[in-house]
Design a protein around this motif. Structure first.
Motif, PDB file in Angstrom:
ATOM      1  N   PRO A   1     -61.143 -56.903 -50.799  1.00  0.00           N
ATOM      2  CA  PRO A   1     -61.918 -56.977 -52.033  1.00  0.00           C
ATOM      3  C   PRO A   1     -62.399 -55.606 -52.517  1.00  0.00           C
ATOM      4  O   PRO A   1     -62.689 -54.708 -51.722  1.00  0.00           O
ATOM      5  N   GLY A   2     -62.453 -55.460 -53.843  1.00  0.00           N
ATOM      6  CA  GLY A   2     -62.986 -54.240 -54.433  1.00  0.00           C
ATOM      7  C   GLY A   2     -62.046 -53.061 -54.451  1.00  0.00           C
ATOM      8  O   GLY A   2     -62.412 -51.976 -54.903  1.00  0.00           O
ATOM      9  N   VAL A   3     -60.830 -53.253 -53.961  1.00  0.00           N
ATOM     10  CA  VAL A   3     -59.848 -52.179 -53.813  1.00  0.00           C
ATOM     11  C   VAL A   3     -58.619 -52.534 -54.649  1.00  0.00           C
ATOM     12  O   VAL A   3     -58.326 -53.717 -54.865  1.00  0.00           O
ATOM     13  N   ILE A   4     -57.885 -51.548 -55.134  1.00  0.00           N
ATOM     14  CA  ILE A   4     -56.698 -51.831 -55.936  1.00  0.00           C
ATOM     15  C   ILE A   4     -55.777 -52.786 -55.177  1.00  0.00           C
ATOM     16  O   ILE A   4     -55.683 -52.763 -53.949  1.00  0.00           O
ATOM     17  N   GLY A   5     -55.091 -53.631 -55.921  1.00  0.00           N
ATOM     18  CA  GLY A   5     -54.280 -54.673 -55.321  1.00  0.00           C
ATOM     19  C   GLY A   5     -53.209 -54.173 -54.372  1.00  0.00           C
ATOM     20  O   GLY A   5     -52.754 -54.923 -53.495  1.00  0.00           O
ATOM     21  N   ALA A   6     -52.803 -52.917 -54.530  1.00  0.00           N
ATOM     22  CA  ALA A   6     -51.730 -52.353 -53.700  1.00  0.00           C
ATOM     23  C   ALA A   6     -52.060 -52.335 -52.216  1.00  0.00           C
ATOM     24  O   ALA A   6     -51.158 -52.202 -51.386  1.00  0.00           O
ATOM     25  N   ARG A   7     -53.329 -52.466 -51.843  1.00  0.00           N
ATOM     26  CA  ARG A   7     -53.707 -52.448 -50.419  1.00  0.00           C
ATOM     27  C   ARG A   7     -53.819 -53.851 -49.833  1.00  0.00           C
ATOM     28  O   ARG A   7     -53.998 -53.994 -48.623  1.00  0.00           O
ATOM     29  N   SER A   8     -53.716 -54.875 -50.666  1.00  0.00           N
ATOM     30  CA  SER A   8     -53.788 -56.271 -50.200  1.00  0.00           C
ATOM     31  C   SER A   8     -52.373 -56.770 -49.925  1.00  0.00           C
ATOM     32  O   SER A   8     -51.774 -57.494 -50.730  1.00  0.00           O
ATOM     33  N   VAL A   9     -51.849 -56.383 -48.784  1.00  0.00           N
ATOM     34  CA  VAL A   9     -50.437 -56.589 -48.450  1.00  0.00           C
ATOM     35  C   VAL A   9     -50.124 -58.071 -48.251  1.00  0.00           C
ATOM     36  O   VAL A   9     -50.847 -58.792 -47.560  1.00  0.00           O
ATOM     37  N   LYS A  10     -49.023 -58.518 -48.851  1.00  0.00           N
ATOM     38  CA  LYS A  10     -48.584 -59.908 -48.760  1.00  0.00           C
ATOM     39  C   LYS A  10     -47.533 -60.067 -47.656  1.00  0.00           C
ATOM     40  O   LYS A  10     -46.982 -59.108 -47.158  1.00  0.00           O
ATOM     41  N   TRP A  11     -47.275 -61.333 -47.290  1.00  0.00           N
ATOM     42  CA  TRP A  11     -46.236 -61.683 -46.315  1.00  0.00           C
ATOM     43  C   TRP A  11     -46.355 -60.823 -45.043  1.00  0.00           C
ATOM     44  O   TRP A  11     -45.450 -60.124 -44.634  1.00  0.00           O
ATOM     45  N   LEU A  12     -47.509 -60.927 -44.423  1.00  0.00           N
ATOM     46  CA  LEU A  12     -47.857 -60.015 -43.338  1.00  0.00           C
ATOM     47  C   LEU A  12     -46.929 -60.185 -42.135  1.00  0.00           C
ATOM     48  O   LEU A  12     -46.696 -61.283 -41.641  1.00  0.00           O
ATOM     49  N   ASP A  13     -46.422 -59.054 -41.658  1.00  0.00           N
ATOM     50  CA  ASP A  13     -45.542 -59.013 -40.488  1.00  0.00           C
ATOM     51  C   ASP A  13     -46.264 -58.440 -39.277  1.00  0.00           C
ATOM     52  O   ASP A  13     -46.188 -58.969 -38.181  1.00  0.00           O
ATOM     53  N   SER A  14     -46.974 -57.321 -39.478  1.00  0.00           N
ATOM     54  CA  SER A  14     -47.651 -56.684 -38.351  1.00  0.00           C
ATOM     55  C   SER A  14     -48.875 -55.919 -38.809  1.00  0.00           C
ATOM     56  O   SER A  14     -48.996 -55.540 -39.980  1.00  0.00           O
ATOM     57  N   ILE A  15     -49.794 -55.720 -37.853  1.00  0.00           N
ATOM     58  CA  ILE A  15     -51.000 -54.922 -38.054  1.00  0.00           C
ATOM     59  C   ILE A  15     -50.993 -53.839 -36.984  1.00  0.00           C
ATOM     60  O   ILE A  15     -50.911 -54.148 -35.795  1.00  0.00           O
ATOM     61  N   ASN A  16     -51.062 -52.597 -37.412  1.00  0.00           N
ATOM     62  CA  ASN A  16     -51.001 -51.475 -36.479  1.00  0.00           C
ATOM     63  C   ASN A  16     -52.268 -50.638 -36.580  1.00  0.00           C
ATOM     64  O   ASN A  16     -52.700 -50.286 -37.685  1.00  0.00           O
ATOM     65  N   ILE A  17     -52.845 -50.313 -35.432  1.00  0.00           N
ATOM     66  CA  ILE A  17     -54.001 -49.422 -35.392  1.00  0.00           C
ATOM     67  C   ILE A  17     -53.458 -48.010 -35.204  1.00  0.00           C
ATOM     68  O   ILE A  17     -52.798 -47.711 -34.198  1.00  0.00           O
ATOM     69  N   ILE A  18     -53.704 -47.142 -36.188  1.00  0.00           N
ATOM     70  CA  ILE A  18     -53.084 -45.818 -36.211  1.00  0.00           C
ATOM     71  C   ILE A  18     -54.145 -44.723 -36.389  1.00  0.00           C
ATOM     72  O   ILE A  18     -55.266 -44.994 -36.811  1.00  0.00           O
ATOM     73  N   ALA A  19     -53.759 -43.497 -36.044  1.00  0.00           N
ATOM     74  CA  ALA A  19     -54.714 -42.376 -36.086  1.00  0.00           C
ATOM     75  C   ALA A  19     -54.912 -41.849 -37.498  1.00  0.00           C
ATOM     76  O   ALA A  19     -56.023 -41.450 -37.881  1.00  0.00           O
ATOM     77  N   GLU A  20     -53.850 -41.801 -38.279  1.00  0.00           N
ATOM     78  CA  GLU A  20     -53.902 -41.298 -39.649  1.00  0.00           C
ATOM     79  C   GLU A  20     -53.585 -42.439 -40.601  1.00  0.00           C
ATOM     80  O   GLU A  20     -53.055 -43.473 -40.200  1.00  0.00           O
ATOM     81  N   GLU A  21     -53.898 -42.238 -41.880  1.00  0.00           N
ATOM     82  CA  GLU A  21     -53.590 -43.290 -42.831  1.00  0.00           C
ATOM     83  C   GLU A  21     -52.084 -43.533 -42.889  1.00  0.00           C
ATOM     84  O   GLU A  21     -51.278 -42.667 -42.524  1.00  0.00           O
ATOM     85  N   CYS A  22     -51.709 -44.701 -43.325  1.00  0.00           N
ATOM     86  CA  CYS A  22     -50.308 -45.103 -43.424  1.00  0.00           C
ATOM     87  C   CYS A  22     -49.496 -44.043 -44.177  1.00  0.00           C
ATOM     88  O   CYS A  22     -49.933 -43.505 -45.194  1.00  0.00           O
ATOM     89  N   GLN A  23     -48.297 -43.769 -43.676  1.00  0.00           N
ATOM     90  CA  GLN A  23     -47.420 -42.773 -44.295  1.00  0.00           C
ATOM     91  C   GLN A  23     -46.370 -43.399 -45.201  1.00  0.00           C
ATOM     92  O   GLN A  23     -45.414 -42.728 -45.608  1.00  0.00           O
ATOM     93  N   GLY A  24     -46.526 -44.673 -45.512  1.00  0.00           N
ATOM     94  CA  GLY A  24     -45.571 -45.351 -46.384  1.00  0.00           C
ATOM     95  C   GLY A  24     -45.565 -44.804 -47.802  1.00  0.00           C
ATOM     96  O   GLY A  24     -46.512 -44.134 -48.248  1.00  0.00           O
ATOM     97  N   PHE A  25     -44.507 -45.117 -48.537  1.00  0.00           N
ATOM     98  CA  PHE A  25     -44.314 -44.611 -49.894  1.00  0.00           C
ATOM     99  C   PHE A  25     -45.504 -44.925 -50.787  1.00  0.00           C
ATOM    100  O   PHE A  25     -45.986 -44.058 -51.537  1.00  0.00           O
ATOM    101  N   PHE A  26     -46.000 -46.168 -50.722  1.00  0.00           N
ATOM    102  CA  PHE A  26     -47.030 -46.597 -51.671  1.00  0.00           C
ATOM    103  C   PHE A  26     -48.417 -46.071 -51.323  1.00  0.00           C
ATOM    104  O   PHE A  26     -49.355 -46.233 -52.103  1.00  0.00           O
ATOM    105  N   MET A  27     -48.544 -45.432 -50.174  1.00  0.00           N
ATOM    106  CA  MET A  27     -49.785 -44.740 -49.831  1.00  0.00           C
ATOM    107  C   MET A  27     -49.688 -43.245 -50.098  1.00  0.00           C
ATOM    108  O   MET A  27     -50.685 -42.607 -50.453  1.00  0.00           O
ATOM    109  N   GLN A  28     -48.503 -42.677 -49.926  1.00  0.00           N
ATOM    110  CA  GLN A  28     -48.364 -41.220 -49.985  1.00  0.00           C
ATOM    111  C   GLN A  28     -47.698 -40.698 -51.253  1.00  0.00           C
ATOM    112  O   GLN A  28     -47.970 -39.570 -51.666  1.00  0.00           O
ATOM    113  N   LYS A  29     -46.843 -41.493 -51.883  1.00  0.00           N
ATOM    114  CA  LYS A  29     -46.124 -41.005 -53.065  1.00  0.00           C
ATOM    115  C   LYS A  29     -46.244 -41.957 -54.243  1.00  0.00           C
ATOM    116  O   LYS A  29     -45.351 -42.030 -55.101  1.00  0.00           O
ATOM    117  N   ASP A  30     -47.354 -42.665 -54.290  1.00  0.00           N
ATOM    118  CA  ASP A  30     -47.647 -43.568 -55.396  1.00  0.00           C
ATOM    119  C   ASP A  30     -49.119 -43.933 -55.337  1.00  0.00           C
ATOM    120  O   ASP A  30     -49.788 -43.664 -54.334  1.00  0.00           O
TER     121      ASP A  30
END
Length: 393
Positions: A211-240
């Protein structure tokens, strides 16, 4: 993943309501009409905007479907739907908004890149599911944790879908661990929408709702949840979905200079009128929505019938007949408000709306001041033209 798969073609797309305005067919992106959007405080599923980056995943066997939890934690775990449904169920009324809402208007100022959206790339739903904070407790992460013993600071959500931007890989995004483990942030692993199981377009069988965050962070069709040291390096986090100043173009852009966008800014739009409307009489009703990110309520909505020279305050409400008080426990903190005002206009008028949230954030006057090459976060004053007379046949 057993039980669910992400197709590489569009042969098994779900049915959609014929009244939706289709902005892209493959992948399917569509929004309702303005009048349909504000016909109900809780947006019907059929009229909730559809935002996709690839073909809609197909569930073959719900009993075999599971979500893996792994990363910088002591013990990994696979969670099946029955495990998630055993956790306390919460319902959260929250508005999701695409970061590209109102992009079409921004593109009229200068060309931008992205799916064109009018003002209806958002919707308000009652989401049902387990709190992410409770799910993370199952793998030994207590409430209000900012860093795990192994150095995890972010929670990454990975979808099962296939996106061309990820070279055929899945959509992914992340939020800070401190937000994920805060029960008050109301982050859900949702399996219901408006009291019914999620449909395929909206993430069946399980999605994240932030809630309260742009829709791009509310991921659909969930496959996995990973606890990571840095923010996600995926395209939609880093180049969009990053907010750049108007001086940045595709020749000089440096994606690493901006953080991924999270909260959405204060926003409002007029839904009872089109961009250009002809009305029979000078007395009109101005209706629309207002919403702000981060759980910030709407303190005021101002409307003008002279292009912003003079203003009147509109009434605000969430449920008809119930007074709306921003930041009060009686109000839905993550949800939009509707506004309404009556006005007598001259022969022609420019009707404008702007909202102010409880932190005194106010919408900027001009599109040019917030223009950016990806056309996100157009929160400028919403303007429509109205004329009294007969419509041209």
């Amino acid at each position: 993943m057993p039980g669910i798969r992400g197709p590489s073609d569009y042969l098994r797309e779900p049915p959609r309501h014929p009244c939706l305005k289709i902005n892209a067919k493959e992948p399917f992106n569509a929004e309702p009409t303005r009048s349909a959007l504000i016909s109900s405080y809780v947006t019907p599923v059929d009229f909730f905007y559809k935002r996709n980056h690839g073909p809609i995943p197909v569930v073959d066997d719900i009993e075999r479907y599971s979500v893996s939890l792994s990363g910088l934690i002591k013990n990994s775990k696979d969670l099946f739907m029955k495990d998630i449904c055993k956790l306390p169920k919460y319902t959260v009324t929250a508005t999701l908004q695409c970061a590209g809402n109102r992009r079409t208007a921004m593109s009229k100022s200068r060309t931008v890149k992205g799916v064109g959206w009018d003002i209806a790339a958002l919707g308000n739903a009652v989401w049902g599911g387990a709190k992410l904070a409770d799910v993370l407790e199952l793998v030994g992460i207590p409430y209000l944790t900012s860093i795990t013993q192994s150095g995890g600071k972010h929670v990454e959500f990975v979808s099962i879908d296939k996106c061309k931007e990820e070279n055929g890989g899945p959509y992914k995004a992340s939020i800070p661990l401190s937000q994920a483990t805060n029960p008050g942030a109301d982050v859900l692993l949702a399996y219901e929408m408006n009291g019914e199981p999620l449909n395929r377009d909206h993430g069946y069988p399980l999605r994240v709702v932030v809630p309260g965050v742009i829709g791009a962070r509310s991921v659909k069709w969930l496959d996995s949840i990973n606890i990571i040291a840095e923010e996600c390096q995926g395209f939609f986090m880093q180049k969009d979905y990053k907010m750049f100043p108007p001086t940045v173009n595709w020749d000089n852009i440096n994606w690493s200079t901006r953080r991924p966008q999270m909260d959405f800014p204060v926003q409002s739009a007029i839904c009872s009128l089109e961009d250009v409307s002809v009305v029979k009489h000078g007395k009109i009703t101005i209706k629309g929505y207002a919403v702000s990110g981060g759980g910030r309520g709407i303190e005021r909505v101002d409307v003008s019938i002279d292009g912003g020279k003079t203003w009147e305050e509109a009434t605000r409400y969430q449920r008809t007949g119930v007074p709306y008080i921003a930041d009060d426990s009686s109000s839905d903190r993550w949800a939009w408000v509707f506004f309404e005002a009556e006005a007598n206009i001259p022969q022609s008028a420019e009707v404008v709306a702007k909202a102010v949230d409880i932190s005194a954030n106010v919408q900027p006057e001009s599109i040019d001041s917030v223009w950016n090459l990806r056309g996100i976060l157009n929160t400028s004053w919403h303007r429509v033209q109205v004329r009294v007379g007969q419509a041209n046949l």
